[in-house]
Write a protein that holds these residues in place. Structure first.
Motif, PDB file in Angstrom:
ATOM      1  N   GLU A  61       0.829  -1.205   0.000  1.00 30.89           N
ATOM      2  CA  GLU A  61       0.000   0.000   0.000  1.00 30.89           C
ATOM      3  C   GLU A  61       0.874   1.270   0.000  1.00 30.89           C
ATOM      4  N   ASN A  62       1.863   1.309   0.917  1.00 30.47           N
ATOM      5  CA  ASN A  62       2.741   2.492   0.979  1.00 30.47           C
ATOM      6  C   ASN A  62       3.556   2.627  -0.297  1.00 30.47           C
ATOM      7  N   GLU A  66       3.715   5.783  -2.921  1.00 29.20           N
ATOM      8  CA  GLU A  66       4.948   6.491  -3.266  1.00 29.20           C
ATOM      9  C   GLU A  66       5.144   6.535  -4.780  1.00 29.20           C
ATOM     10  N   LEU A  67       4.894   5.413  -5.435  1.00 27.49           N
ATOM     11  CA  LEU A  67       5.028   5.388  -6.898  1.00 27.49           C
ATOM     12  C   LEU A  67       4.123   6.447  -7.524  1.00 27.49           C
ATOM     13  N   THR A 106      -5.870  -4.314  -2.977  1.00 28.10           N
ATOM     14  CA  THR A 106      -5.046  -3.450  -2.113  1.00 28.10           C
ATOM     15  C   THR A 106      -4.540  -2.239  -2.893  1.00 28.10           C
ATOM     16  N   VAL A 107      -4.040  -2.479  -4.088  1.00 29.70           N
ATOM     17  CA  VAL A 107      -3.522  -1.364  -4.895  1.00 29.70           C
ATOM     18  C   VAL A 107      -4.649  -0.404  -5.253  1.00 29.70           C
ATOM     19  N   LYS A 108      -5.764  -0.957  -5.662  1.00 30.68           N
ATOM     20  CA  LYS A 108      -6.899  -0.122  -6.064  1.00 30.68           C
ATOM     21  C   LYS A 108      -7.437   0.712  -4.896  1.00 30.68           C
ATOM     22  N   LYS A 109      -7.368   0.133  -3.700  1.00 32.78           N
ATOM     23  CA  LYS A 109      -7.844   0.863  -2.528  1.00 32.78           C
ATOM     24  C   LYS A 109      -6.877   1.999  -2.184  1.00 32.78           C
ATOM     25  N   ALA A 110      -5.585   1.700  -2.276  1.00 34.26           N
ATOM     26  CA  ALA A 110      -4.569   2.710  -1.935  1.00 34.26           C
ATOM     27  C   ALA A 110      -4.513   3.819  -2.980  1.00 34.26           C
ATOM     28  N   LEU A 115      -3.130   2.210 -12.702  1.00 29.44           N
ATOM     29  CA  LEU A 115      -3.437   1.154 -13.660  1.00 29.44           C
ATOM     30  C   LEU A 115      -2.817  -0.145 -13.148  1.00 29.44           C
ATOM     31  N   VAL A 116      -3.654  -1.141 -12.978  1.00 27.32           N
ATOM     32  CA  VAL A 116      -3.163  -2.405 -12.424  1.00 27.32           C
ATOM     33  C   VAL A 116      -3.168  -3.494 -13.489  1.00 27.32           C
ATOM     34  N   MET A 117      -1.982  -4.013 -13.746  1.00 33.75           N
ATOM     35  CA  MET A 117      -1.847  -5.152 -14.649  1.00 33.75           C
ATOM     36  C   MET A 117      -1.434  -6.358 -13.814  1.00 33.75           C
TER      37      MET A 117
END
Ligand SMILES: NCC(=O)CCC(=O)O
Ligand SMILES: [Mg+2]
Length: 329
Positions: A61-62, A66-67, A106-110, A115-117
């Motif tokens: 998540e962190n 940062e990215l 998790t990525v989508k929530k953060a 864009l998630v691949m």
């Protein structure tokens, strides 16, 4: 023509050089590979990939925040699957609450706009470390692609924007596209590893995910019956054109630095975005030489990634993405 045309005039100082520069890399060019593990509070350095880490979901998540703050807007997720969940059929890959499915959420929530691949292949889930189901010592193509299609739908259900099949089975792009359409995931894209070579440059990655082919009798020791022979060029064009016909939105060449000729040739042939993957062995090589003080780390990082773009890459998947963006912005 000399002395009327002196090419060195355009190289006299940095101002004129930057004015006539043909290729400039920006944060928009990069796709960031991320390794995910089970657990809590884990940020585990990969021994053969210095300064690259596997993250548990809480720390992932962190990292994605940062990215995002650095202007990196696309990630490519890989999961390290516990050994006890591996089998010969990719059962765990279809678990709606599996590590990949949770990682996507998790990525989508953060970072909802990230864009998630997702990596789509059986090797992280395979007890044998292969990208396909094995019967009688053979990788079975048509059974494997059915699982890859289900896996893709599962990733789409978790919220992935793109699935990225990295296995090199025949016909998997069409099978995945049809499965996504059937489930009404009409906007879930496919980034196909269309020309993926059987390369020794993947070594450190297989350490990262513990996904190397196992050394057991009757199990193929390498991936040469599905990944491409590095001696071949025309085959890369055939593979890529077929994937586009089957529905690939983005195509990929992999590895990067030893395949710039293939990258340029494909860029000249196709009308979809072309990605390149600067793979783990390329990263490791640069890190190792830099650690010894034999190469200038930052300059090599810029030179190699600029070379990918100059050779035709629209998208660069690289473990250097974060470092480069910090350097150029
Ligand atoms: N599907 C991902 C790989 O096979 C390897 C990538 C790397 O070596 O970085
Ligand atoms: Mg193919």
């Amino acid at each position: 023509m000399f002395p009327i045309r002196r090419n060195r005039r355009l190289r006299t100082n940095e101002a004129i050089r930057s004015l006539v520069r043909e290729t400039v890399i920006t944060p928009n060019d990069f796709l960031v590979p991320l390794f995910v593990v089970e657990g809590k509070g884990i940020k585990d350095e990969i021994p053969s990939m210095p300064n690259y880490f596997r993250y548990s979901l809480d720390l992932l998540e962190n990292e994605v925040k940062e990215l995002w703050s650095l202007g990196l807007k696309s990630v490519l997720l890989f999961v390290k699957v516990p050994d006890n969940l591996k089998d010969n059929k990719g059962t765990e890959a279809l678990n709606p609450n599996g590590l990949m499915q949770r990682a996507v959420k998790t990525v989508k929530k953060a970072c909802p706009d990230m864009l998630v691949m997702t990596d789509v292949a059986l090797d992280p889930y395979s007890a044998y470390g292969h990208d396909g189901i094995i019967k009688n010592g053979q990788i079975i193509n048509d059974d494997t692609i059915e699982v890859l299609a289900e896996m893709s739908v599962s990733h789409a259900q978790a919220g992935a924007n793109f699935v990225a099949p990295s296995d090199m089975m025949d016909g998997r792009i069409l099978t995945i596209r049809e499965a996504l359409e059937d489930e009404n995931f009409i906007n879930t894209g496919i980034m196909s590893y269309s020309a993926k070579y059987a390369s020794a440059f993947y070594g450190p990655f297989r350490d990262a995910l513990d996904s190397a082919p196992v050394d057991i009798q009757d199990i193929p020791k390498d991936k040469k019956t599905y990944q491409m022979d590095y001696s071949n060029r025309f085959e890369a064009i055939k593979e890529t054109e077929m994937d586009i016909d089957e529905g690939a939105d983005i195509v990929m060449i992999k590895p990067g630095i030893s395949y710039l000729d293939i990258l340029r040739e494909i860029k000249n042939e196709v009308d979809v975005p072309v990605a390149v993957y600067q793979v783990s062995g390329e990263y490791a090589m640069i890190k190792a030489a830099a650690e010894k003080g034999w190469l200038d780390h930052d300059q090599i990082m810029l030179e190699t990634t600029t070379a990918f773009k100059r050779a035709g890459a629209d998208i660069i998947a690289s473990y250097f993405a974060k470092d480069i963006v910090k350097l150029i912005s």
